[in-house]
Design a protein around this motif. Structure first.
Motif, PDB file in Angstrom:
ATOM      1  N   THR A 163      -5.062   4.666   8.916  1.00 56.52           N
ATOM      2  CA  THR A 163      -4.662   4.150   7.612  1.00 56.52           C
ATOM      3  C   THR A 163      -4.735   2.627   7.562  1.00 56.52           C
ATOM      4  O   THR A 163      -4.181   1.949   8.436  1.00 56.52           O
ATOM      5  CB  THR A 163      -3.226   4.619   7.292  1.00 56.52           C
ATOM      6  N   HIS A 191       3.326   2.464  -2.985  1.00 59.87           N
ATOM      7  CA  HIS A 191       3.903   3.312  -1.948  1.00 59.87           C
ATOM      8  C   HIS A 191       3.593   4.787  -2.201  1.00 59.87           C
ATOM      9  O   HIS A 191       3.589   5.242  -3.345  1.00 59.87           O
ATOM     10  CB  HIS A 191       5.426   3.133  -1.894  1.00 59.87           C
ATOM     11  N   GLY A 197       5.662   3.734   4.892  1.00 61.62           N
ATOM     12  CA  GLY A 197       4.289   3.439   5.276  1.00 61.62           C
ATOM     13  C   GLY A 197       4.025   1.953   5.388  1.00 61.62           C
ATOM     14  O   GLY A 197       3.420   1.483   6.360  1.00 61.62           O
ATOM     15  N   ASP A 200       5.816   0.417   8.347  1.00 61.00           N
ATOM     16  CA  ASP A 200       5.087   0.686   9.590  1.00 61.00           C
ATOM     17  C   ASP A 200       3.876  -0.231   9.729  1.00 61.00           C
ATOM     18  O   ASP A 200       3.546  -0.678  10.839  1.00 61.00           O
ATOM     19  CB  ASP A 200       4.644   2.157   9.632  1.00 61.00           C
ATOM     20  N   TRP A 201       3.198  -0.493   8.613  1.00 59.40           N
ATOM     21  CA  TRP A 201       2.010  -1.355   8.682  1.00 59.40           C
ATOM     22  C   TRP A 201       2.387  -2.779   9.068  1.00 59.40           C
ATOM     23  O   TRP A 201       1.724  -3.407   9.904  1.00 59.40           O
ATOM     24  CB  TRP A 201       1.264  -1.346   7.343  1.00 59.40           C
ATOM     25  N   THR A 259      -2.411   1.910  10.839  1.00 61.40           N
ATOM     26  CA  THR A 259      -1.351   2.805  11.315  1.00 61.40           C
ATOM     27  C   THR A 259      -1.925   4.220  11.390  1.00 61.40           C
ATOM     28  O   THR A 259      -3.076   4.466  11.012  1.00 61.40           O
ATOM     29  CB  THR A 259      -0.139   2.785  10.375  1.00 61.40           C
ATOM     30  N   ASN A 260      -1.123   5.155  11.888  1.00 52.78           N
ATOM     31  CA  ASN A 260      -1.547   6.559  12.042  1.00 52.78           C
ATOM     32  C   ASN A 260      -2.835   6.652  12.869  1.00 52.78           C
ATOM     33  O   ASN A 260      -3.733   7.455  12.568  1.00 52.78           O
ATOM     34  CB  ASN A 260      -1.767   7.223  10.680  1.00 52.78           C
TER      35      ASN A 260
END
Length: 294
Positions: A163, A191, A197, A200-201, A259-260
């Motif tokens: 991501t 969002h 999300g 986390d980024w 991320t992810n």
């Protein structure tokens, strides 16, 4: 018997719906006496009265109301299923559950290719949630997040969930450049379901999360990317899933920070799956892999 006779249940359901033995008999093409006999059999089985009889009128008892409330939709579902099976003839039924983002961008646009190659398959496509489990779904193929490790189940990897932040060319021209994480702070951050999300980024970017809590949260993934393409802000995007939009220039990737990085979408099915389901999985895996090499 563990359950009452189906004929008696049908007679009761029709009587409860019409509140009339005669009208129930007319619907089922039997006599008033036959309907009354079936209802009596049910009352003996339940050891409870199902109707209050007042002269020529009847009303449901509490037990009768409970039975009718659950029985009527169950009989309707049985009828619908029988009609569908009869209509199939020599066709193979196949039900696929798919999360909205994959369904709208990959499954539905290409589905005619599968149906053209497999005209003997009667296909139904349902929406699935991202955390839905195959063992609890009652469908033939489940396309969603994560690999399922249950006994008798196979999960085929489809798309990476890597991501990165994206926006429209118009938004980039008006608000960019976005060369550092700090440049993201002052613009709308869109969002998906929650604000986790983006947090986390920023953590992956080794930058503090100092804002963004006042920007919209979109419960539906497709709504989020409609907003991003329309130029409403920056969204976090699984770039493999949205590679067509990125290649077409509708979305611009703004950073290599991701991320992810170890997360994927999977197609899950039973090891004893019918041939139609296996054909579908093989076709969809090939589609996902082929589009990566275009």
């Amino acid at each position: 018997m563990k359950t009452p006779p189906l004929t008696s249940l049908r007679a009761f359901e029709a009587t409860a719906r019409h509140l009339s033995f005669s009208e129930a008999g007319d619907e089922l093409f039997v006599t008033h006496a036959a309907i009354s006999h079936h209802v009596r059999r049910l009352e003996e089985w339940f050891e409870s009265e199902l109707f209050i009889r007042k002269g020529r009128s009847i009303a449901l008892t509490r037990s009768g109301e409970t039975l009718f409330r659950h029985l009527s939709p169950a009989l309707a579902e049985i009828a619908e299923t029988c009609t569908r099976v009869k209509a199939l003839g020599g066709k193979q039924a196949l039900t696929v559950g798919c999360i909205p983002s994959i369904a709208s961008r990959w499954l539905v646009p290409n589905l005619q290719l599968f149906t053209a190659e497999n005209p003997e398959v009667d296909l139904r496509v349902l929406y699935a949630s991202e955390n839905q489990k195959f063992s609890q779904s009652g469908i033939d193929v489940l396309i969603t997040l994560g690999k399922e490790d249950a006994d008798g189940v196979v999960s085929e990897q489809l798309f990476s969930r890597l991501t990165k932040p994206v926006c429209s060319p118009k938004f980039l021209a008006e608000h960019g450049p976005f060369d550092t994480p700090d440049a993201f702070i002052s613009v709308p951050l869109l969002h998906d379901e929650s604000r986790k999300g983006w947090r986390d980024w920023f953590a992956a970017a080794h930058a503090p999360w100092t804002g963004g809590d006042n920007w919209p949260v979109y419960q539906d993934f497709n709504l989020l990317f409609t907003a991003a393409i329309a130029g409403h802000g920056i969204a976090l995007c699984p770039v493999d899933t949205f590679r067509n939009e990125i290649e077409a220039g509708d979305l611009i990737v703004l950073s290599d920070i991701a991320t992810n990085t170890e997360s994927y979408y999977f197609g899950t099915y039973s090891k004893n799956t019918p041939r139609a389901a296996l054909n579908f999985v093989e076709w969809f895996v090939a589609l996902a892999n082929w589009t990566k090499t275009k």
